[in-house]
Write an enzyme that holds these catalytic residues in place. Sequence first.
Site: not given
Ligand code: PHB
Length: 391
Positions: A72, A201, A293, A297, A385
Amino acid sequence: MRTTVGIIGAGPAGLLLARLLHNAGIESVVLESRDREYVEHRQRAGILEQGTVDVLRAAGAGARMDREGLRHDGIELRFDRKRHRVDFPALTGGRSVMVYAQTEVCKDLIALQLAEGGPLLFEAEALAVEGADSGSPRVRFRYQGREDVLECDYVVGCDGFWGVARAAVPAELTRVFERAYPFGWLGILADVPPSHDELVYARHDRGFALLSMRSPSVSRLYLQVPEGTDAEDWSDEEIWDELERRFETTDGWRLDRGTITQKSVTPMRSWVHEPMRYGRLFLAGDAAHIVPPTGAKGLNLAVGDVVTFARALTYEKETGSAELLDAYSETCLRRVWQAERFSYDMTTLLHRTPDATPFEDRLQVARLDRIAGARSAETDLAEGYTGFPLE
Ligand code: PHB
Ligand code: APR
């Protein structure tokens, strides 16, 4: 039993450490309290930083990741029904991330360890680490109904937040830093192709939402919910309806629905245990630190810790110098605290607390507008990120 490095825990930290030590010709034994099935199917993170991808490839554990993982090059921020894509390579000099679930990383590392590595004992529960400040630490553990002792040169506690290893660090030497959040994430797995090709997000007055994925046919989505929420309090239809509200945009973007195959609630906390080393006991991964989460990280920090330990021990074996081992805790904590900062910033940027004031609402949108409108702010997010470099 005796080995060079006793590893407690077969999550990503313990399994990768065993692999790195094996490749360096250093023997280890891994003790894991749960069974293989549980470890391989425990739903956790899904984003690998570029550095983690590089480490897995170099360790000979990246073949399936390269076949099945999804590279990605960005994420989408969504707020006030607007969409803003953050272009990672353009902002970071070419870095991206890989969507490849932690469960799959663990499966790959377990298969390698069982095929090529030292002992990996499932349903072997470490009871205590003893003699950490001596030259021969040991792990007392229970396996197949019997108590046994693993004599080691070093012990690495990769046993997560609920593990036992850090109890061996004297309380008077321990400092804990933490912040709890008044919300958690209700996460679902659904048999439906992701409605967007990258992660989304979303900041919304009703709360945060995240669209992620596990494969081209399996979606992973999260809803911010009040702390203490029981996943069973939410029907599948209520979950989809709420996700739809929070992802709403002015351009009619549509969230596709499907069969929910898993749902669970994850609490949200920031937590750091210092130091990450006491004598010949070293702590790695969630045994020493937890991040919300939001910034994806957790797994990547665990990788950084065990790479740091493996390098330090290899250096000691090659040169006789304990310099890098002595610097382990400080080296890891510099990176840990940057990840804690980044994860805290992303969490407070996107989640609306139940007692948020109108001022705080406007402030969040102003922070998001700044990221969407200023390359410097956008670059800070993209750099955090895609990952903090390993020293
Ligand atoms: C996930 O795909 O579980 C996931 C992806 C991004 C995040 C947290 C969890 O920031
Ligand atoms: N004896 C043996 N094993 C133990 C013990 C014990 N006393 N206590 C815990 N364990 C095992 C757990 O069963 C688990 O498999 O240690 C492992 C710890 O793994 P994780 O919790 O996954 O921690 P870590 O390897 O540091 O990986 C961090 O996992 O929880 C996610 O979000 C976190 O993505 C991050 C990653």
